[in-house]
Design an enzyme around this catalytic site. Structure first.
Site, PDB file in Angstrom:
ATOM      1  N   TYR A 101      -3.529   0.309  -5.241  1.00 59.05           N
ATOM      2  CA  TYR A 101      -5.022  -0.204  -5.040  1.00 59.05           C
ATOM      3  C   TYR A 101      -5.591  -0.599  -5.512  1.00 59.05           C
ATOM      4  O   TYR A 101      -6.007  -0.438  -6.715  1.00 59.05           O
ATOM      5  CB  TYR A 101      -5.303   1.192  -3.480  1.00 59.05           C
ATOM      6  CG  TYR A 101      -6.702  -0.060  -3.653  1.00 59.05           C
ATOM      7  CD1 TYR A 101      -6.883  -0.005  -2.416  1.00 59.05           C
ATOM      8  CD2 TYR A 101      -7.225   0.760  -4.799  1.00 59.05           C
ATOM      9  CE1 TYR A 101      -8.725   0.296  -1.770  1.00 59.05           C
ATOM     10  CE2 TYR A 101      -9.263   0.413  -3.764  1.00 59.05           C
ATOM     11  CZ  TYR A 101      -9.603   0.060  -2.174  1.00 59.05           C
ATOM     12  OH  TYR A 101     -10.803  -0.412  -2.004  1.00 59.05           O
ATOM     13  N   GLU A 189     -10.726  -6.269  -1.907  1.00 56.56           N
ATOM     14  CA  GLU A 189      -9.800  -5.153  -1.800  1.00 56.56           C
ATOM     15  C   GLU A 189      -8.479  -6.218  -1.278  1.00 56.56           C
ATOM     16  O   GLU A 189      -8.478  -6.647  -0.734  1.00 56.56           O
ATOM     17  CB  GLU A 189      -9.964  -4.074  -0.722  1.00 56.56           C
ATOM     18  CG  GLU A 189      -9.449  -2.971  -0.662  1.00 56.56           C
ATOM     19  CD  GLU A 189      -9.870  -2.399   0.609  1.00 56.56           C
ATOM     20  OE1 GLU A 189     -10.666  -1.576   0.714  1.00 56.56           O
ATOM     21  OE2 GLU A 189      -9.451  -2.289   1.664  1.00 56.56           O
TER      22      GLU A 189
END
Lengths: 376, 358
Positions: A101, A189
């Site tokens: 991530y 993101e």
């Protein structure tokens, strides 16, 4: 403003962040053709402005072009969390060795961009933060210095033990920071950031939220606005420079100032009514704005009363009063109007309203109570 | 007394010749604010009424010794206007402009903080210290000089609250609108701290809204650092999640920024939160009465306690005095003997040395 995954990936590509091959479409047949073109298995992904698409069945693996056709057909009929799927992204399916991530958010507390990385990718980062916070590294970027290479490397090394991967990751983090800054994003993101069989890092998913205040300098990004995903009244309000949010009740509210508009809704609810909308006509309100506002409010058949709550500051009460008079003359609303006026040029405003037989109270509570009586 | 702005505030208006700039400049002058100049690039040398207009902030500050500026220019130019004010040596910048991108604000915030410059706003109504000065766009007539500090994220909702306070007889020391954006120069805690330290402020009214966690942080500050009473109001109980309610900062994202959480946080530290704006003066009255009662109670207790302690102290003092006298007598004797002993030793040593030399 929210944008779709395929649009975010378009921005990623401009900044050199590696993404899988893919195209967006709204037809199942085209999805099949794309699968044929890529000569390999594909993913069909619903393009809607909500999270949790995978869990809802909006993301499907398709080994054959026919699978792509059927899955695409099914997904295009879906509604995810109340939002109809109008577009799908068809992209090549990749062999995933590892999922991580990488994200950047605008942090209101530190007033800085915060980079967050985690070797635990592919799942909701808030869940990771709750359950295994030690797997997340956060870094507050000095906004004047910007994100530096050595800082990105340190973040990359937290995610990958292998230095080659860490370096690739650092380069992607730096590019993501550029995306964040140069697009005026409030969130950028990659979840997951994957390692494929060749040891290459690829952004499998992409999410970008844009800061509305920054949009004026990005006309190219403004074009990403998905008008299908927005309420038509909200679009019209935006064009007139009004803030409007549709709600379920029958008391149409027209207020100057966001805080007072919220407080007016709260007060309607407090006295047992239901607000039909949030509407802030903003600062220096011209009569035209008031007309548009009234048009939007009476366009909703549920509305039984229009409640104006104006506290003049930078807004001049006489401007609003002129707007109300013109709106009444042009639109002939068939619902009663209750007006509350206090502040800058309120005496002039009262005189103006008299010409159409409207009286204005000075108390907000009184006005709300009156409106509820008339709506009942 | 007041916080941040008072009768020593000397103001330059940035964007003085615009529609809003000119209108509110005149309103401020009418109120008695010391507007010493204005800036509109390209219009230097002209005047708005009697106020000189300059091309740049540097010239304006040099000519007028201003310490404060208020900004009315559109968002695309407001960022530059803030930096220009800072560069010219302005110590308090009030930015009315709405719509400044958050990315710019991140830089501005840290740049100004580093230099000790206070920014109020952006996207705010400004600041007023009733009877002293008004650097903002609020309607002056609703304010009244007094001892209540008001701090709020909103504009018009603040007027609503102040209007209610004034009607109820509560004047204000200073009212600050800190702005509705995600990143603002001055936050609740800055204002609460200043109000706590301001002898002219007796209690504070704090007006928050959905979005962010500033109210929760303020609650923590109130609990740890504040003695003055605070009452609150939170707007947006009926706001739906995920929608920006006008202000860039007023948005419930996921489960954070809810009105209920903010109210609970404030209640948990003894700050009552009004259900409707008109309740605020009532809550304020209750709080102030409670504080006064407590203070009166404490005073009474102290007085009673003082009488007792005075007697005790006298007794103790007498006893200790006696003891001290005895002790000092003893110790002086001891010290004296020690000193003489030392002297004797020294004399002996000298004698020895002399003997050796011989």
């Amino acid at each position: 403003m929210k944008i779709h995954e395929y649009q975010a990936k378009e921005i990623f590509a401009r900044f050199g962040i590696p993404i899988p091959k893919g195209d967006v479409t709204n037809s199942a047949e085209e999805a099949r053709q794309l699968a044929v073109k890529y000569e390999k298995a594909v993913m069909v992904k619903a393009q809607v402005h909500v999270g949790g698409r995978g869990k809802a069945g909006g993301i499907k693996y398709c080994a054959e072009p026919d699978d792509a056709y059927f899955n695409a057909e099914e997904i295009l009929k879906m509604e995810i969390k109340g939002l109809p799927v109008k577009k799908i992204l068809v992209s090549e399916a990749l062999d995933i060795v590892n999922e991580a991530y990488v994200g950047i958010i605008l942090d209101r507390v530190s007033k800085k961009a915060v980079v967050m990385v985690s070797p635990a990718g592919g799942i909701d980062i808030e869940q990771v933060a709750r359950e295994t916070p030690e797997k997340i590294m956060k870094f507050e970027v000095n906004p004047i210095m910007g994100l530096r290479g050595f800082e990105a490397t340190r973040l990359g090394m937290f995610v990958y033990d292998d230095f080659k991967l860490a370096r690739q990751c650092a380069s992607i983090i730096l590019k993501l920071y550029d995306v964040f800054i140069h697009s005026d994003a409030s969130l950028a993101e990659i979840n997951p950031l994957i390692v494929d069989r060749e040891g290459k890092l690829i952004a499998l998913d992409a999410k970008i939220n844009l800061d509305d205040n920054g949009l004026y300098r990005h006309p190219d990004l403004e074009e990403f606005r998905d008008l299908d995903a927005e309420d038509p009244d909200e679009i019209e309000a935006k064009k007139a420079d009004l803030s409007f949010v549709k709600l379920d009740g029958n008391v149409g509210c027209c207020v100057n100032g966001a805080g007072l508009a919220m407080a007016t809704m709260d007060l309607v609810k407090h006295f047992g009514g239901e607000p039909a909308n949030f509407l802030d006509i903003g600062g220096s309100s011209s009569p035209e704005k008031v007309i548009t506002a009234m048009k939007i409010i009476i366009g909703e058949p549920k509305v039984k009363i229009i409640l104006f709550n104006i506290f003049g500051g930078i807004t001049r009460c006489d401007d609003v009063a002129n707007g109300i008079v013109q709106a009444v003359e042009h639109l002939h609303p068939n619902v009663p109007i209750v007006v509350r006026l206090t502040g800058t040029n309120e005496d002039e405003a009262r005189q103006i309203l008299k010409s159409v037989g409207l009286q204005a109270t000075t108390s907000m509570e009184e006005a709300v109570k009156m409106a509820l009586e008339k709506a009942a | 007394m007041a916080i941040f702005a008072d009768n020593k505030t000397r103001v330059i208006v940035q964007g003085i010749t615009g529609r809003d700039g000119a209108f509110h400049t005149r309103q401020m002058v009418k109120y008695g604010t010391k507007i010493v100049g204005g800036v509109t690039p390209g219009k230097g040398g002209t005047k708005l009424d009697d106020i000189p207009v300059f091309d740049s902030m540097k010239e304006a500050v040099k000519a007028t010794r201003a310490n404060t500026s208020i900004i009315y220019v559109p968002p695309a130019f407001a960022v530059d206007a803030i930096y220009e004010a800072a560069d010219a040596g302005i110590k308090l910048i009030v930015c009315i402009t709405e719509g400044i991108p958050a990315n710019d604000m991140m830089k501005i915030y840290h740049f100004l903080k580093h230099r000790g410059i206070r920014l109020i706003g952006p996207n705010c109504p400004g600041i007023i210290s009733p009877g002293l000065t008004k650097v903002g766009i609020m309607p002056a007539q609703i304010h009244k000089k007094g001892k209540i500090g008001v701090v709020s994220r909103s504009g018009t909702l603040t007027y609503e609250v102040v209007y209610n306070l004034t009607l109820a007889g509560f004047g204000q020391s200073t009212c600050i609108g800190i702005g509705g954006d995600q990143i603002i120069g001055t936050n609740f805690i800055d204002c609460l701290e200043a109000f706590e330290n301001d002898p002219g402020t007796e209690a504070v009214v704090m007006i928050g809204e959905i979005g962010g966690s500033d109210e929760e942080m303020a609650a923590e500050f109130i609990d740890k650092k504040m003695k003055k009473p605070v009452v609150g109001f939170i707007a947006g109980r009926t706001a739906p999640p995920g929608k920006r309610m006008g202000h860039a900062g007023a948005i419930i994202s996921g489960s954070s920024g809810l009105a209920g959480d903010k109210i609970a946080a404030l209640n948990s530290v003894g700050v009552p939160v009004a259900d409707i704006p008109s309740q605020l003066p009532i809550l304020l009255k209750e709080k102030l009465e409670a504080v006064r009662e407590k203070a009166a109670h404490k005073k009474a207790k102290k007085k009673a306690a003082k009488k007792k302690t005075v007697k005790k102290v006298i007794k103790k003092a007498k006893k200790t005095a006696k003891k001290v006298v005895k002790k000092t007598k003893k110790t002086t004797k001891k010290k004296a003997t020690k000193k003489t002993a030392k002297k004797k030793v020294a004399v002996k040593k000298k004698q020895k040395i002399i003997l050796k030399r011989k």
